[in-house]
Design an enzyme around this catalytic site. Structure first.
Site, PDB file in Angstrom:
ATOM      1  N   HIS A  38     -13.204  -6.166 -34.198  1.00 48.84           N
ATOM      2  CA  HIS A  38     -14.351  -5.936 -33.108  1.00 48.84           C
ATOM      3  C   HIS A  38     -15.558  -6.183 -33.543  1.00 48.84           C
ATOM      4  CE1 HIS A  38     -11.212  -5.190 -30.230  1.00 48.84           C
ATOM      5  NE2 HIS A  38     -10.772  -4.259 -31.014  1.00 48.84           N
ATOM      6  N   LYS A  62      -3.876 -13.805 -30.824  1.00 47.91           N
ATOM      7  CA  LYS A  62      -4.139 -12.613 -29.828  1.00 47.91           C
ATOM      8  C   LYS A  62      -4.682 -13.340 -28.464  1.00 47.91           C
ATOM      9  CE  LYS A  62      -6.283  -8.284 -29.307  1.00 47.91           C
ATOM     10  NZ  LYS A  62      -7.514  -7.233 -29.857  1.00 47.91           N
ATOM     11  N   ASP A  63      -4.215 -12.800 -27.294  1.00 46.30           N
ATOM     12  CA  ASP A  63      -4.607 -13.237 -26.060  1.00 46.30           C
ATOM     13  C   ASP A  63      -5.974 -13.293 -25.929  1.00 46.30           C
ATOM     14  OD1 ASP A  63      -1.909 -14.263 -25.497  1.00 46.30           O
ATOM     15  OD2 ASP A  63      -1.335 -12.414 -24.252  1.00 46.30           O
ATOM     16  N   ILE A  64      -6.697 -11.978 -25.949  1.00 49.01           N
ATOM     17  CA  ILE A  64      -8.140 -11.796 -25.648  1.00 49.01           C
ATOM     18  C   ILE A  64      -8.524 -10.930 -26.924  1.00 49.01           C
ATOM     19  CG2 ILE A  64      -7.987 -11.979 -23.278  1.00 49.01           C
ATOM     20  CD1 ILE A  64      -8.041  -9.019 -22.928  1.00 49.01           C
ATOM     21  N   ASN A  65      -9.891 -10.940 -26.976  1.00 52.13           N
ATOM     22  CA  ASN A  65     -10.503 -10.117 -28.122  1.00 52.13           C
ATOM     23  C   ASN A  65     -11.926  -9.993 -27.661  1.00 52.13           C
ATOM     24  OD1 ASN A  65      -9.797  -8.549 -30.521  1.00 52.13           O
ATOM     25  ND2 ASN A  65     -11.628  -9.648 -31.188  1.00 52.13           N
ATOM     26  N   THR A  66     -12.645  -8.740 -27.936  1.00 55.22           N
ATOM     27  CA  THR A  66     -13.876  -8.883 -27.902  1.00 55.22           C
ATOM     28  C   THR A  66     -14.682  -8.285 -29.278  1.00 55.22           C
ATOM     29  OG1 THR A  66     -13.706  -7.795 -25.445  1.00 55.22           O
ATOM     30  CG2 THR A  66     -15.730  -7.325 -26.605  1.00 55.22           C
ATOM     31  N   HIS A 150     -10.375   2.238 -32.391  1.00 53.22           N
ATOM     32  CA  HIS A 150     -10.125   1.853 -31.260  1.00 53.22           C
ATOM     33  C   HIS A 150     -11.358   1.438 -30.110  1.00 53.22           C
ATOM     34  CE1 HIS A 150      -7.757   1.080 -27.207  1.00 53.22           C
ATOM     35  NE2 HIS A 150      -8.455   1.944 -26.729  1.00 53.22           N
TER      36      HIS A 150
END
Length: 155
Positions: A38, A62-66, A150
């Protein structure tokens, strides 16, 4: 005498190399994994590159990540803000940022079996964020007693 000294130095070097190799094989701590997942890294400015780097740890896409465009130390500072319930309501170790930060949101558009071939759409924005924080592990830097583990949400 000289041969024994050479053998003992060689043995010491081999032992040191083995220890370093074993240490590097350990999985990242939760806070190290948070940083990999992240914290924006200028070396990987586009989602395709950033996610290829991130996905090499898991071997899949991974489908999405920020990614947060801020430093790890700044996120550690957010851990000092008031505790709030996390999104799952099970934990109360979450903390809201006080300021918006630039973010890069990566969305998987072309899945692939080989993680290096996945493609992502890049969206940039400025958002607040919420992080979950825990006490550091023995392998984390002693500089920070509490560390982010997290990314709970962006808003």
């Amino acid at each position: 005498m000289g041969l024994k000294l050479l053998e003992s130095r060689l043995c010491l070097l081999l032992s040191l190399g083995l220890v370093l190799m074993l240490a590097s094989c350990q999985p990242p701590t939760p806070s190290q994994w948070f940083e990999i997942q992240h914290i924006y890294n200028r070396a990987y400015p586009r989602c395709n590159d950033a996610m290829r780097h991130r996905n090499r740890f898991t071997g899949h896409c991974k489908d999405i990540n920020t990614f947060l465009h801020t430093s790890f130390a700044s996120v550690v500072g957010v851990c000092g803000n008031r505790n709030i319930p996390c999104g799952n309501r099970t934990y109360r170790n979450c903390h809201n940022s006080r300021y918006r930060v630039s973010i890069t949101f990566c969305n998987l558009t072309t899945p692939a079996r080989i993680y290096t071939q996945c493609r992502y759409q890049t969206t940039r924005s400025r958002k607040f964020y919420t992080v979950g924080c825990d006490p550091r592990t023995p392998r984390d830097s002693p500089m920070y007693p509490v560390v982010p583990v997290h990314l709970d949400r962006i808003f």
